[in-house]
Design a protein around this motif. Sequence first.
Motif, PDB file in Angstrom:
ATOM      1  N   THR A  72       0.828  -1.206   0.000  1.00  0.00           N
ATOM      2  CA  THR A  72       0.000   0.000   0.000  1.00  0.00           C
ATOM      3  C   THR A  72       0.864   1.258   0.000  1.00  0.00           C
ATOM      4  N   LEU A  73       1.935   1.258   0.789  1.00  0.00           N
ATOM      5  CA  LEU A  73       2.868   2.384   0.795  1.00  0.00           C
ATOM      6  C   LEU A  73       3.521   2.557  -0.581  1.00  0.00           C
ATOM      7  N   GLY A  74       3.762   1.438  -1.266  1.00  0.00           N
ATOM      8  CA  GLY A  74       4.405   1.483  -2.577  1.00  0.00           C
ATOM      9  C   GLY A  74       3.557   2.114  -3.660  1.00  0.00           C
ATOM     10  N   ASP A  75       2.258   2.259  -3.415  1.00  0.00           N
ATOM     11  CA  ASP A  75       1.389   2.892  -4.410  1.00  0.00           C
ATOM     12  C   ASP A  75       1.593   4.404  -4.488  1.00  0.00           C
ATOM     13  N   TYR A  76       2.214   4.993  -3.461  1.00  0.00           N
ATOM     14  CA  TYR A  76       2.482   6.430  -3.507  1.00  0.00           C
ATOM     15  C   TYR A  76       3.586   6.745  -4.509  1.00  0.00           C
ATOM     16  N   LYS A  77       3.491   7.900  -5.112  1.00  0.00           N
ATOM     17  CA  LYS A  77       4.436   8.329  -6.140  1.00  0.00           C
ATOM     18  C   LYS A  77       5.883   8.251  -5.633  1.00  0.00           C
ATOM     19  N   GLY A  78       6.713   7.515  -6.362  1.00  0.00           N
ATOM     20  CA  GLY A  78       8.128   7.406  -6.051  1.00  0.00           C
ATOM     21  C   GLY A  78       8.492   6.356  -5.026  1.00  0.00           C
ATOM     22  N   ASN A  79       7.510   5.823  -4.300  1.00  0.00           N
ATOM     23  CA  ASN A  79       7.812   4.878  -3.222  1.00  0.00           C
ATOM     24  C   ASN A  79       8.180   3.490  -3.720  1.00  0.00           C
ATOM     25  N   LYS A  80       7.631   3.110  -4.863  1.00  0.00           N
ATOM     26  CA  LYS A  80       7.866   1.749  -5.356  1.00  0.00           C
ATOM     27  C   LYS A  80       9.358   1.484  -5.539  1.00  0.00           C
ATOM     28  N   GLN A 204       7.959   4.200 -12.025  1.00  0.00           N
ATOM     29  CA  GLN A 204       6.588   3.987 -11.563  1.00  0.00           C
ATOM     30  C   GLN A 204       5.646   4.869 -12.383  1.00  0.00           C
ATOM     31  N   VAL A 205       4.817   4.237 -13.199  1.00  0.00           N
ATOM     32  CA  VAL A 205       3.894   4.959 -14.073  1.00  0.00           C
ATOM     33  C   VAL A 205       2.557   5.203 -13.379  1.00  0.00           C
ATOM     34  N   PHE A 206       2.044   4.181 -12.740  1.00  0.00           N
ATOM     35  CA  PHE A 206       0.759   4.279 -12.038  1.00  0.00           C
ATOM     36  C   PHE A 206       1.007   4.496 -10.552  1.00  0.00           C
ATOM     37  N   PRO A 212      -0.732  13.533   3.367  1.00  0.00           N
ATOM     38  CA  PRO A 212      -0.230  13.672   4.745  1.00  0.00           C
ATOM     39  C   PRO A 212      -0.428  12.353   5.495  1.00  0.00           C
ATOM     40  N   ASN A 213       0.468  12.057   6.426  1.00  0.00           N
ATOM     41  CA  ASN A 213       0.378  10.819   7.222  1.00  0.00           C
ATOM     42  C   ASN A 213       0.239   9.585   6.329  1.00  0.00           C
ATOM     43  N   PRO A 214       1.230   9.336   5.467  1.00  0.00           N
ATOM     44  CA  PRO A 214       1.092   8.243   4.487  1.00  0.00           C
ATOM     45  C   PRO A 214       0.897   6.863   5.107  1.00  0.00           C
ATOM     46  N   ILE A 215       1.526   6.609   6.268  1.00  0.00           N
ATOM     47  CA  ILE A 215       1.354   5.291   6.892  1.00  0.00           C
ATOM     48  C   ILE A 215      -0.080   5.120   7.376  1.00  0.00           C
ATOM     49  N   LYS A 216      -0.612   6.157   8.043  1.00  0.00           N
ATOM     50  CA  LYS A 216      -1.996   6.110   8.517  1.00  0.00           C
ATOM     51  C   LYS A 216      -2.961   5.948   7.354  1.00  0.00           C
ATOM     52  N   MET A 217      -2.733   6.705   6.264  1.00  0.00           N
ATOM     53  CA  MET A 217      -3.611   6.628   5.103  1.00  0.00           C
ATOM     54  C   MET A 217      -3.472   5.281   4.389  1.00  0.00           C
ATOM     55  N   SER A 218      -2.260   4.721   4.403  1.00  0.00           N
ATOM     56  CA  SER A 218      -2.045   3.416   3.781  1.00  0.00           C
ATOM     57  C   SER A 218      -2.819   2.333   4.515  1.00  0.00           C
ATOM     58  N   VAL A 219      -2.781   2.395   5.847  1.00  0.00           N
ATOM     59  CA  VAL A 219      -3.549   1.441   6.658  1.00  0.00           C
ATOM     60  C   VAL A 219      -5.036   1.591   6.382  1.00  0.00           C
ATOM     61  N   LYS A 220      -5.491   2.837   6.258  1.00  0.00           N
ATOM     62  CA  LYS A 220      -6.912   3.107   5.996  1.00  0.00           C
ATOM     63  C   LYS A 220      -7.320   2.535   4.641  1.00  0.00           C
ATOM     64  N   ARG A 221      -6.479   2.744   3.596  1.00  0.00           N
ATOM     65  CA  ARG A 221      -6.799   2.218   2.268  1.00  0.00           C
ATOM     66  C   ARG A 221      -6.777   0.698   2.274  1.00  0.00           C
TER      67      ARG A 221
END
Length: 412
Positions: A72-80, A204-206, A212-221
């Motif tokens: 889920t964290l890897g879906d953010y831009k540049g994280n993959k 990363q294309v997609f 804000p709070n990417p870890i919290k938002m990743s858990v939520k998603r």
Amino acid sequence: MGKTTIQEKSWIMYDWANSAYSITIMTAILPIYYKITSSQAGLELNISTAYWAYANTIATLIISIMAPLLGTLGDYKGNKKRLFLSFWGVGVVFTAMLSIVTISRWHILVLFYILSMIGFAGANIFYDAFLVDVTSKNRMDKISVVGFAFGYIGSTIPFTLSILIIAFHSKIGILEITSYKIAFVITAIWWGVFSVPLIKNVKQVFYIDIEPNPIKMSVKRLLNTIVHIKENRHIFMFLAAYFFYIDGVSTIIKMAAAYGIDIGLGTGDLLAILLVTQIAAFPFALLYGKLSEIYSSKRMIHVAIYIYIFICIFAYQIDSASEYWVLALLVASSQGGIQALSRSYFGKIIPEKKSNEFFGFYNVFGKFASIMGPLIFGMISQITGKSQNAVFGIVALFITGGVILAKLPAEK
């Protein structure tokens, strides 16, 4: 099908790079080295085999717990790419560090193996997810299969070099134990060097824009995806099927060398068989890709499952090198095909912008499955005192996976 792009070639090259780890560290040379060290420590054959199975269980449990959030964290831009590099670095470093462990410290060897495997498996979450970034849906089967096929061929080069060093260690003036350690270093260098094209050319294309709070938002998603599981029923049904049948595949890969030693094969015979298996797997992986264009990925995955059921039944009664040769060639006929087509089938049925999240689930199901298979294998071996009895537990995994898969439609 069109010309292969530089991104597709670079992605394929990582299979060429990391497959050296699969054959040398997971399947062949390290397990044999471990059996040597554990034997000198006084462990009985079935007990050391059980401990090796448990080591695989621990490593896969750790990465399985981490995989959904990582994906889920890897879906953010540049994280993959960043997360891929982190795990890749851990895997390469601890593979090299296997060479510094003294022969009396078999438990340290197991610890470094677990850490290297966490790096290998963690990097693969993001490598697999990059498939949707480098190619189109109608080319996924081809690119995924070619990746596995070239991985088999690429892995034979450092593996062959390692076998030659081990076989002729006395002629080149080194100890046998040193020759095994050199093999670990060769593997780490090969994996590291041939990963450069992916690191340089694959982007990363997609992605999802950073919040804000990417870890919290990743858990939520992640929780939202689980809550709305009915909307993705076909995806999770496939993952359930994959959970069982890939468990059988990964257990056979990880336990092949230990199993061969337990039935009395010599080191030379075992290494030769595993080398030829890698070479033979190359054309069969490509064949699965061609046949999937005619019969669909799903149908070819089923074919591979039937072959693996026969492999397990046949494995129960083998007691000679010639029969192990037959067994190994049967594995070569379907190992790459079932893995490659599973990856591409999944890539075609998931939402592209959530590819890391769903490939996180893909790896979770695969890794949690890898906990169960070796655990079953280890427990049956330890309880019954005979490794051959463990194959019946593996047959049940393939049958269950095949039944669930049958309820899914062919991919579009």
